[in-house]
Design an enzyme around this catalytic site. Structure first.
Site, PDB file in Angstrom:
ATOM      1  N   SER A   1       0.744  -1.188   0.035  1.00 13.71           N
ATOM      2  CA  SER A   1      -0.052   0.133  -0.191  1.00 13.71           C
ATOM      3  C   SER A   1       0.969   1.471  -0.147  1.00 13.71           C
ATOM      4  O   SER A   1       2.077   1.207   0.486  1.00 13.71           O
ATOM      5  CB  SER A   1      -0.854  -0.012   1.271  1.00 13.71           C
ATOM      6  OG  SER A   1      -1.689   1.152   1.370  1.00 13.71           O
TER       7      SER A   1
ATOM      8  N   TYR B   1      -1.897   0.606  10.468  1.00  9.47           N
ATOM      9  CA  TYR B   1      -1.947   0.199   9.141  1.00  9.47           C
ATOM     10  C   TYR B   1      -0.731   0.606   8.596  1.00  9.47           C
ATOM     11  O   TYR B   1      -0.061  -0.360   7.840  1.00  9.47           O
ATOM     12  CB  TYR B   1      -3.073   0.616   8.439  1.00  9.47           C
ATOM     13  CG  TYR B   1      -3.257   0.202   7.219  1.00  9.47           C
ATOM     14  CD1 TYR B   1      -3.265  -1.259   6.907  1.00  9.47           C
ATOM     15  CD2 TYR B   1      -3.290   1.198   6.129  1.00  9.47           C
ATOM     16  CE1 TYR B   1      -3.760  -1.527   5.618  1.00  9.47           C
ATOM     17  CE2 TYR B   1      -3.367   0.710   4.849  1.00  9.47           C
ATOM     18  CZ  TYR B   1      -3.871  -0.715   4.681  1.00  9.47           C
ATOM     19  OH  TYR B   1      -3.972  -0.921   3.216  1.00  9.47           O
TER      20      TYR B   1
END
Length: 262
Positions: A132, A145
């Site tokens: 990501s 995250y």
């Protein structure tokens, strides 16, 4: 002359990006093995794609046993299982959420790699880890995250170095804002209003199939060509912290043909 069918294992394949990747690779001629916890969801998709469904949880330390006795070998491993939990600041974030994110994103990837690395070496295959853009920069409320996806990035880079001299490709794909049905909804524990606000006003965030096209492209290149990393964002997202939330006034309609290489 017959050609041996290549097999692609895709984790997180019950929805979103994982399901789109499995669908795209099946269209490319791969036999797809769909791996996820939700047996019914992957069973239906596997049947539609002519693939194999394996109900398994990548956070299970013994997940490898789910693949014991298989009569196929893995040519491409796509580690897509992952996700985010919560958006609290570091000072008040739940450690359990951080642990769960690390387990699925990082350790889940490690478990699957250890399960199939011998296959990939034998078949001269490819590892594609879905990371990501959260691995590239921190943002408020995203520390857990970001840390987990940074872990995926670090292990991918280390793996590539460790496999130097072996005919195996190691690819990292780093998507930015992707609008799927479940990612933000799961992150905010079912709060649909907060989930929808993530994409509010954004003109054409990425779709799951946009990311799947990138995977297809990386797989479809000649076997000596490695895409070390591919950062892919919607035009409306200039950086992790810079998102344009007004119309962009595109000239062409939304449904456009894909590039020739997909």
């Amino acid at each position: 002359m017959t050609h041996e069918v290549r097999t692609a294992v895709v984790t997180g394949a019950s929805s979103g990006i994982g399901a789109a990747i499995a669908t795209r690779l099946a269209g490319d001629g791969y036999r797809v093995v769909l791996v996820a916890r939700r047996r019914e969801r992957i069973g239906e998709l596997a049947a539609a794609l002519g693939g194999i469904a394996v109900a398994a949880d990548v956070t299970d330390p013994d997940v490898a046993r789910r693949f014991a006795g298989r009569d196929w070998r893995c040519d491409v491993l796509v580690n897509c299982a992952g996700g985010a939990l919560g958006a609290e600041p570091v000072g008040t974030g739940a450690v359990a959420d951080w642990s769960a994110m690390y387990d699925v994103n990082v350790l889940g990837t490690v478990r699957m790699l250890q399960t199939f690395l011998d296959d990939l070496l034998e078949r001269q295959g490819a590892v594609i880890n879905i990371s990501s853009t959260a691995a590239l920069a921190g943002y408020e409320g995203g520390a857990g995250y970001c840390a987990a996806k940074s872990g995926v990035r670090a292990l991918t880079q280390s793996l590539r170095l460790e496999l130097a001299g072996k005919p195996v490709r190691v690819v990292e794909i780093l998507p930015g804002m992707v609008h799927t049905d479940e990612f933000a909804l799961n992150r905010f524990r079912g709060d649909a209003g907060r989930a929808q606000a993530v994409y509010q006003g954004v003109d054409r965030p990425l779709t799951a199939d946009d990311v799947a096209r990138c995977v297809s492209f990386a797989c479809g290149l000649p076997s000596h060509v490695n895409i070390d990393e591919m950062i892919v964002r919607p035009v409306a997202q200039a950086a992790q912290h810079k998102v344009h939330r007004e119309r962009l006034h595109w000239n062409e309609p939304l449904a456009v043909p894909g590039p020739r290489w997909v």
